[in-house]
Design an enzyme around this catalytic site. Structure first.
Site, PDB file in Angstrom:
ATOM      1  N   ASN A 211       0.845  -1.197   0.000  1.00  0.00           N
ATOM      2  CA  ASN A 211       0.000   0.000   0.000  1.00  0.00           C
ATOM      3  C   ASN A 211       0.876   1.241   0.000  1.00  0.00           C
ATOM      4  O   ASN A 211       2.103   1.144   0.056  1.00  0.00           O
ATOM      5  CB  ASN A 211      -0.966  -0.014   1.189  1.00  0.00           C
ATOM      6  CG  ASN A 211      -0.227  -0.034   2.508  1.00  0.00           C
ATOM      7  OD1 ASN A 211       0.431   0.941   2.870  1.00  0.00           O
ATOM      8  ND2 ASN A 211      -0.303  -1.144   3.232  1.00  0.00           N
ATOM      9  N   LYS A 292       9.822 -16.413 -10.264  1.00  0.00           N
ATOM     10  CA  LYS A 292       8.905 -15.422 -10.836  1.00  0.00           C
ATOM     11  C   LYS A 292       7.802 -16.113 -11.656  1.00  0.00           C
ATOM     12  O   LYS A 292       8.108 -16.983 -12.489  1.00  0.00           O
ATOM     13  CB  LYS A 292       9.698 -14.464 -11.737  1.00  0.00           C
ATOM     14  CG  LYS A 292       8.860 -13.334 -12.265  1.00  0.00           C
ATOM     15  CD  LYS A 292       9.682 -12.402 -13.133  1.00  0.00           C
ATOM     16  CE  LYS A 292       8.759 -11.427 -13.825  1.00  0.00           C
ATOM     17  NZ  LYS A 292       9.444 -10.657 -14.841  1.00  0.00           N
ATOM     18  N   PHE A 328      -4.345   3.283  15.292  1.00  0.00           N
ATOM     19  CA  PHE A 328      -4.845   4.312  14.377  1.00  0.00           C
ATOM     20  C   PHE A 328      -6.062   3.748  13.647  1.00  0.00           C
ATOM     21  O   PHE A 328      -6.176   2.541  13.475  1.00  0.00           O
ATOM     22  CB  PHE A 328      -3.766   4.698  13.350  1.00  0.00           C
ATOM     23  CG  PHE A 328      -2.787   5.701  13.891  1.00  0.00           C
ATOM     24  CD1 PHE A 328      -1.804   5.311  14.779  1.00  0.00           C
ATOM     25  CD2 PHE A 328      -2.848   7.036  13.513  1.00  0.00           C
ATOM     26  CE1 PHE A 328      -0.908   6.226  15.306  1.00  0.00           C
ATOM     27  CE2 PHE A 328      -1.963   7.961  14.018  1.00  0.00           C
ATOM     28  CZ  PHE A 328      -0.991   7.557  14.917  1.00  0.00           C
TER      29      PHE A 328
HETATM   30  O1  C5P Z   1      -8.518  -2.631  11.359  1.00  0.00           O
HETATM   31  P1  C5P Z   1      -7.702  -1.502  10.840  1.00  0.00           P
HETATM   32  O2  C5P Z   1      -6.698  -1.913   9.799  1.00  0.00           O
HETATM   33  O3  C5P Z   1      -8.515  -0.300  10.412  1.00  0.00           O
HETATM   34  O4  C5P Z   1      -6.889  -1.007  12.141  1.00  0.00           O
HETATM   35  C1  C5P Z   1      -5.932  -0.010  12.097  1.00  0.00           C
HETATM   36  C2  C5P Z   1      -5.013  -0.147  13.292  1.00  0.00           C
HETATM   37  O5  C5P Z   1      -4.690  -1.501  13.528  1.00  0.00           O
HETATM   38  C3  C5P Z   1      -3.696   0.552  13.086  1.00  0.00           C
HETATM   39  O6  C5P Z   1      -3.221   0.949  14.338  1.00  0.00           O
HETATM   40  C4  C5P Z   1      -2.824  -0.551  12.473  1.00  0.00           C
HETATM   41  O7  C5P Z   1      -1.445  -0.310  12.693  1.00  0.00           O
HETATM   42  C5  C5P Z   1      -3.323  -1.762  13.229  1.00  0.00           C
HETATM   43  N1  C5P Z   1      -3.273  -3.030  12.487  1.00  0.00           N
HETATM   44  C6  C5P Z   1      -2.406  -4.017  12.881  1.00  0.00           C
HETATM   45  N2  C5P Z   1      -2.388  -5.210  12.212  1.00  0.00           N
HETATM   46  C7  C5P Z   1      -3.213  -5.429  11.180  1.00  0.00           C
HETATM   47  C8  C5P Z   1      -4.101  -4.442  10.751  1.00  0.00           C
HETATM   48  C9  C5P Z   1      -4.112  -3.237  11.432  1.00  0.00           C
HETATM   49  O8  C5P Z   1      -1.641  -3.806  13.837  1.00  0.00           O
HETATM   50  N3  C5P Z   1      -3.160  -6.604  10.547  1.00  0.00           N
END
Ligand code: C5P
Length: 402
Positions: A211, A292, A328
Site C-alpha cells: 500500500n 517469478k 490508528f
Molecule cells: O482494522 P484496521 O486496519 O482499520 O486497524 C488499524 C489499526 O490496527 C492501526 O493501528 C494498524 O497499525 C493496526 N493493524 C495491525 N495489524 C493489522 C491491521 C491493522 O496492527 N493486521
C-alpha cells in the site's frame, strides 16, 4: 531570544523550496539570514528571501555597507548554518576548505553547527568523489540531511532529490530543541514500541501486495518520543523516507505483516507504550512462489489470499499491567463512532482517528486532521503537521497513563 540560522542556498533547481523553509522557520521564531551563490540567484530571486526573512540577502559579495567583513560577521552571527540545496560543488569546496565566494568563505569561517542537504543528479551524488566528500564532512561533525529518491529535475529517477521542507525544518529544529535546556524530557525512562510504514506481502520474488503508506506518521512519533527522552523500538515496513539515527532509537526493518508481528513480539515485553501506526496489509497470498510467475505458463488469473494477524490486537491481548496501547483508524464515514468501536474490539487504550477518502490525501501528506479517542472521550484536533500531531498524541498518552 530568537535563534539565528544562516541559510546558504546554492545553485540547484530546488532552491525555490528554501522559501518555504524560511517561512516555516520564521514561524518557529528563528531569525534567518540568507546567503546565495550567484548560481542560486538565477533560480530564485533574493527579493523572495528578503520578504520572508526581513533581512538583507547576500549574493556572493565581499563588500557591504552593513558589515566591514561580511563573511566573518555572518559566520559569527549564526547559531547554526543550513546549506540547502547543497550542490556537489559546495560540498567539494567545504571538504577541501576552498573559500572563493561568500558562501564557501562563511562556511570556512563559522564554528556553528552545520547542516548540509545535498541535491543533485543521481550520478553526481553516487560519484565516489561526492560520496567521499560527504563522508569526510560527516566525520567532521557536519550533519547531512540525506537526499530522497524520486523524479529528479534532470529527468532521471533516483536518489538526489532535496530532502522535504518538513525534514529540513524538523532536523534543524529538533537539534535546536535538544540543545536548548527548555527541551522537556517527560518520556525519560519509558520505552515505546512503534510500528510504521506499509507491509509488503510477497506474491513471487518480484511482485507483492502493498500500500501507499509513507511511514511519516510513525516516524514523526518516533522522532517526537526521542526528543522527549524515550527509548524507541521502531518496527518499520519498507519506506523510502530517510531515517535519522539516534542513540535511543532501534530500527527493526521488516517486510511482511508476519515479520512485523514477529519483531513486535520480540520487543513487546520491554515496552511501556505500544503505538501501531503501520498500515498493515489485511491479506497476504496463501503461498508465495519461489520463482517469478510467468505469463502464459503459470496461472496468474487469481491469487488465493489469507488474512494476516492483527498485530496491535495480538499485542493488546498479551499486554501486562501498565502497558499502554495505541492504534490508528482511517475511516471514510462515521469516523469517531467506528474508531471507538475499533478501540474496544482491539482492546486498545487510545485510537487516533482520521477521515480518509475526501479531497485531502492522508497517505504521504505532511499534515493530518485527527481525533484522539480514549475511554474518557474524544478530542478533535485541528489540521496539524504530522510532527505537531505526534506531540499531541504523546501529550495525551502521558495524561491518560496517569
Ligand atoms: O482494522 P484496521 O486496519 O482499520 O486497524 C488499524 C489499526 O490496527 C492501526 O493501528 C494498524 O497499525 C493496526 N493493524 C495491525 N495489524 C493489522 C491491521 C491493522 O496492527 N493486521
Amino acid at each position: 531570544m530568537a535563534k539565528h540560522i544562516l541559510i546558504i542556498v546554492t545553485g540547484g533547481i530546488a532552491a525555490y523550496k528554501m522559501c518555504d523553509v524560511c517561512s516555516k522557520l520564521s514561524k518557529l521564531d528563528y531569525e534567518i539570514k540568507v546567503v546565495m551563490t550567484k548560481h542560486a540567484s538565477e533560480f530564485v530571486g533574493k527579493a523572495s528571501f528578503e520578504a520572508l526573512t526581513h533581512n538583507k540577502v547576500h549574493v556572493d559579495e565581499f563588500k557591504s555597507s552593513e558589515y566591514d567583513i561580511p563573511h566573518i560577521s555572518l559566520a559569527d552571527w549564526a547559531d547554526m548554518v543550513l546549506v540547502a540545496p547543497a550542490t556537489a560543488n559546495i560540498i567539494a569546496k567545504m571538504r577541501s576548505g576552498i573559500a572563493d565566494d561568500l558562501a564557501s568563505t562563511v562556511l570556512l569561517a563559522t564554528v556553528a553547527p552545520v547542516f548540509v542537504a545535498p541535491a543533485m543528479n543521481v550520478h553526481m551524488l553516487e560519484h565516489p568523489s561526492t560520496q567521499e566528500n560527504i563522508a569526510v564532512l560527516q566525520e567532521r561533525g557536519v550533519q547531512i540531511i540525506d537526499s530522497e529518491f524520486g523524479h529528479l529535475a534532470c529527468g532521471y529517477n533516483g536518489k538526489g532529490k532535496l530532502a522535504s521542507v518538513e525534514t529540513m525544518v524538523s532536523t534543524v529544529h529538533d537539534f535546536q530543541s535538544k540543545k536548548s535546556s527548555l527541551a522537556t524530557k517527560d518520556f525519560d525512562g519509558l520505552t515505546i514500541l512503534i510500528t510504521a510504514g506499509p507491509t509488503y506481502e510477497k506474491i513471487d520474488p518480484v511482485r507483492f501486495i502493498g500500500n501507499r503508506s509513507s511511514g511519516k506518521m510513525g516516524l514523526a512519533l518516533a522522532k517526537a518520543a526521542l526528543s522527549r527522552g524515550a527509548k524507541v523500538d521502531l518496527v518499520l515496513g519498507p519506506v523510502s523516507v530517510p531515517i535519522i539515527g539516534h542513540e535511543n532509537l532501534r530500527v527493526l526493518p521488516v517486510e511482511s505483516a508476519l515479520d512485523m508481528l514477529q519483531a513486535c513480539l520480540s520487543h513487546f515485553e520491554r515496552s511501556d507504550i505500544c503505538i501501531g501506526a503501520a498500515a498493515v496489509s489485511d491479506l497476504r497470498p496463501a503461498e508465495s512462489a519461489q520463482q517469478k510467475l510467468k505469463k502464459g505458463k503459470d496461472d496468474m488469473s487469481s491469487i488465493s489470499l489469507v488474512e494476516n494477524p492483527d498485530i496491535i490486537a495480538t499485542l493488546a491481548r498479551e499486554k501486562h499491567e501498565g502497558q499502554y496501547m495505541v492504534g490508528f483508524a482511517a475511516e471514510t464515514e462515521h469516523v469517531e463512532e467506528y474508531a471507538q468501536k475499533k478501540r474496544v474490539n482491539k482492546s486498545l487504550d487510545m485510537i487516533v482517528a482520521n477521515k480518509v477518502g475526501g479531497t485531502k490525501e492522508v497517505f504521504g501528506a505532511d499534515n493530518n486532521t485527527a481525533s484522539i479517542i480514549t475511554k474518557s472521550g474524544t478530542t478533535q484536533l485541528p489540521e496539524l503537521s504530522k510532527d505537531e500531531l505526534a506531540h499531541k498524541i504523546l501529550d495525551a498518552i502521558l495524561q491518560e497513563r496517569c
